[in-house]
Design an enzyme around this catalytic site. Structure first.
Site, mmCIF file in Angstrom:
data_model
loop_
_atom_site.group_PDB
_atom_site.id
_atom_site.type_symbol
_atom_site.label_atom_id
_atom_site.label_comp_id
_atom_site.label_asym_id
_atom_site.label_seq_id
_atom_site.Cartn_x
_atom_site.Cartn_y
_atom_site.Cartn_z
ATOM 1 N N ARG A 1 32.135 37.928 36.661
ATOM 2 C CA ARG A 1 33.245 37.600 35.751
ATOM 3 C C ARG A 1 32.769 36.481 34.837
ATOM 4 O O ARG A 1 32.401 35.406 35.313
ATOM 5 C CB ARG A 1 34.485 37.167 36.537
ATOM 6 C CG ARG A 1 35.596 36.636 35.641
ATOM 7 C CD ARG A 1 36.915 36.475 36.364
ATOM 8 N NE ARG A 1 37.572 37.758 36.536
ATOM 9 C CZ ARG A 1 38.892 37.912 36.724
ATOM 10 N NH1 ARG A 1 39.687 36.864 36.764
ATOM 11 N NH2 ARG A 1 39.410 39.119 36.876
ATOM 12 N N HIS B 1 37.914 44.671 30.711
ATOM 13 C CA HIS B 1 38.253 44.455 32.130
ATOM 14 C C HIS B 1 38.325 45.840 32.784
ATOM 15 O O HIS B 1 39.396 46.320 33.124
ATOM 16 C CB HIS B 1 39.581 43.703 32.231
ATOM 17 C CG HIS B 1 39.873 43.148 33.595
ATOM 18 N ND1 HIS B 1 39.014 43.277 34.671
ATOM 19 C CD2 HIS B 1 40.945 42.431 34.057
ATOM 20 C CE1 HIS B 1 39.553 42.678 35.723
ATOM 21 N NE2 HIS B 1 40.726 42.166 35.382
ATOM 22 N N GLN C 1 40.189 46.565 36.173
ATOM 23 C CA GLN C 1 41.651 46.525 36.077
ATOM 24 C C GLN C 1 42.198 47.851 35.566
ATOM 25 O O GLN C 1 43.126 48.420 36.143
ATOM 26 C CB GLN C 1 42.061 45.397 35.118
ATOM 27 C CG GLN C 1 43.556 45.284 34.921
ATOM 28 C CD GLN C 1 44.251 44.784 36.169
ATOM 29 O OE1 GLN C 1 43.875 43.771 36.730
ATOM 30 N NE2 GLN C 1 45.266 45.505 36.627
ATOM 31 N N ASP D 1 50.120 41.914 29.388
ATOM 32 C CA ASP D 1 49.117 40.976 29.912
ATOM 33 C C ASP D 1 49.487 39.609 29.336
ATOM 34 O O ASP D 1 50.319 39.512 28.426
ATOM 35 C CB ASP D 1 47.719 41.448 29.444
ATOM 36 C CG ASP D 1 46.574 40.572 29.946
ATOM 37 O OD1 ASP D 1 46.791 39.726 30.832
ATOM 38 O OD2 ASP D 1 45.448 40.742 29.432
ATOM 39 N N CYS E 1 49.068 43.376 34.693
ATOM 40 C CA CYS E 1 47.821 43.191 35.444
ATOM 41 C C CYS E 1 47.855 41.938 36.301
ATOM 42 O O CYS E 1 47.079 41.827 37.253
ATOM 43 C CB CYS E 1 46.622 43.173 34.493
ATOM 44 S SG CYS E 1 46.715 41.885 33.232
ATOM 45 N N ARG F 1 44.004 47.506 43.237
ATOM 46 C CA ARG F 1 42.707 46.926 42.867
ATOM 47 C C ARG F 1 41.723 47.100 44.031
ATOM 48 O O ARG F 1 40.552 47.409 43.829
ATOM 49 C CB ARG F 1 42.856 45.435 42.526
ATOM 50 C CG ARG F 1 43.712 45.117 41.301
ATOM 51 C CD ARG F 1 43.080 45.628 40.016
ATOM 52 N NE ARG F 1 41.717 45.145 39.847
ATOM 53 C CZ ARG F 1 41.379 43.956 39.353
ATOM 54 N NH1 ARG F 1 42.307 43.117 38.946
ATOM 55 N NH2 ARG F 1 40.106 43.610 39.220
HETATM 56 N N1 CP Z 1 44.353 40.987 37.123
HETATM 57 C C1 CP Z 1 43.299 40.241 37.497
HETATM 58 O O1 CP Z 1 42.126 40.506 37.186
HETATM 59 O O2 CP Z 1 43.640 39.181 38.267
HETATM 60 P P1 CP Z 1 42.703 37.974 38.668
HETATM 61 O O3 CP Z 1 42.401 37.207 37.405
HETATM 62 O O4 CP Z 1 43.521 37.168 39.644
HETATM 63 O O5 CP Z 1 41.449 38.501 39.285
HETATM 64 N N1 NVA Z 2 43.477 38.963 29.497
HETATM 65 C C1 NVA Z 2 43.523 38.179 30.711
HETATM 66 C C2 NVA Z 2 43.374 39.035 31.915
HETATM 67 C C3 NVA Z 2 43.574 38.310 33.218
HETATM 68 C C4 NVA Z 2 43.368 39.196 34.399
HETATM 69 C C5 NVA Z 2 42.436 37.121 30.664
HETATM 70 O O1 NVA Z 2 41.325 37.416 30.210
HETATM 71 O O2 NVA Z 2 42.707 35.984 31.075
#
Ligand code: CP
Ligand code: NVA
Length: 298
Positions: A101, A128, A131, A217, A257, A285
């Protein structure tokens, strides 16, 4: 398929294979007879916060017989400037796979190329994929199929989650409507390149009209905190609320999400009325992560 780097480069058949495997994983949860990751060690290298993605991968890797190792980017030398290509070459000699990430999509792609090990994008600024694969599984689980469905995405139309939705719609052929303020719409060339049935508007109710799925989101994605005040003003009204649900008519699936900010992208009332769907979505997930982990070929 060796890596999961984005939805953009997946074939529809690969997406469908992941969705089918996710259903199997959900049905056979518990101690799996087969332990396809037995003897493997997977690194989770995260430069941004995470609850669902981290937990679902850590639990999923263990349930499949493997061992996860969590590396917060700031705790390792990467956080002090060691290049991703050097980090990748070290990790490639010690672990079997990596879940990353981070900010730049190019970093995940460089890691995959330089490490030589299976690499999964656990969120970048661009996509993502984990997701959206899980969300597609949730929709199929609840509606039987994606065929003929209309998904309305309300909020930051240029964020990672929206971009993965664009690619998913283009690959699988369902209709995607994005309602976003003009400053936060996806680039027109990206939408054109994706092809498919994708409509972008500033009008939340027009996007919601007759939609099968209402999806949102956060307004302020990770890494955009310095734009918080501007974004909060721009996104005012880009919310899933009773008016959007009424415009959808029937009983749309309301999805998020997570994490959710009540009173911003969704009202507390609408969130709680749809909590069953939203937390099924979160649970999925795990099943989808396990599907991906078992389908990548070393
Ligand atoms: N939706 C999602 O990716 O959640 P986290 O940021 O908690 O991993
Ligand atoms: N768009 C959001 C998604 C979080 C799971 C971010 O990047 O923070």
């Amino acid at each position: 398929m060796k890596h999961l780097l984005n939805i953009e480069t997946l074939e529809a058949s690969q997406i469908n294979e992941i969705l089918a495997r996710a259903a199997e994983m959900k049905q056979t949860r518990g101690p799996h007879q087969e332990r396809p990751l037995a003897g493997e060690c997977w690194a989770l290298m995260f430069s941004k916060s995470s609850t669902r993605t981290r937990l679902s991968f850590e639990v999923g890797i263990r349930e499949l017989g493997g061992q996860p190792v969590f590396l917060a980017a700031n705790d390792i030398q990467l956080g002090r400037g060691e290049p991703i290509r050097d980090t990748a070459r070290v990790m490639g000699r010690m672990v079997d796979g990596a879940v990353i990430r981070t900010y730049a999509q190019g970093d995940v792609e460089e890691f995959a190329a330089m490490s030589g090990i299976r690499t999964i994008n656990a969120l970048t600024d661009e996509e993502h994929p984990c997701q959206i694969l899980s969300d597609l599984f949730t929709i199929v689980e609840k509606r039987g199929s994606l065929d003929g469905l209309t998904v309305a995405f309300i909020g930051d139309g240029d964020c990672n989650v929206a971009r993965s939705w664009i690619w998913a719609a283009a690959k699988l052929g369902f209709t995607l409507r994005i309602a976003a303020p003009s400053r936060f719409q996806p680039p027109a060339d990206l939408v054109a390149r994706a092809g498919g049935n994708i409509h972008v508007t500033t009008d939340v109710l027009a996007a919601s009209n007759g939609a099968d799925v209402l999806y949102t989101d956060v307004w302020i994605s990770m890494g955009k905190e310095d734009e918080a005040a501007f974004r909060t003003a721009q996104f005012s009204g880009y919310q899933i609320n009773q008016a959007a649900v009424s415009a959808a008519g029937g009983s749309p699936l309301v999805m998020h999400c997570l994490p959710a900010y009540r009173g911003k992208e969704i009202t507390d009332e609408t969130f709680e009325a749809n909590a069953q769907t939203i937390f099924d979505q979160a649970e999925n997930r795990l099943h989808t992560q396990k599907a991906v982990l078992t389908l990548l070929e070393a």
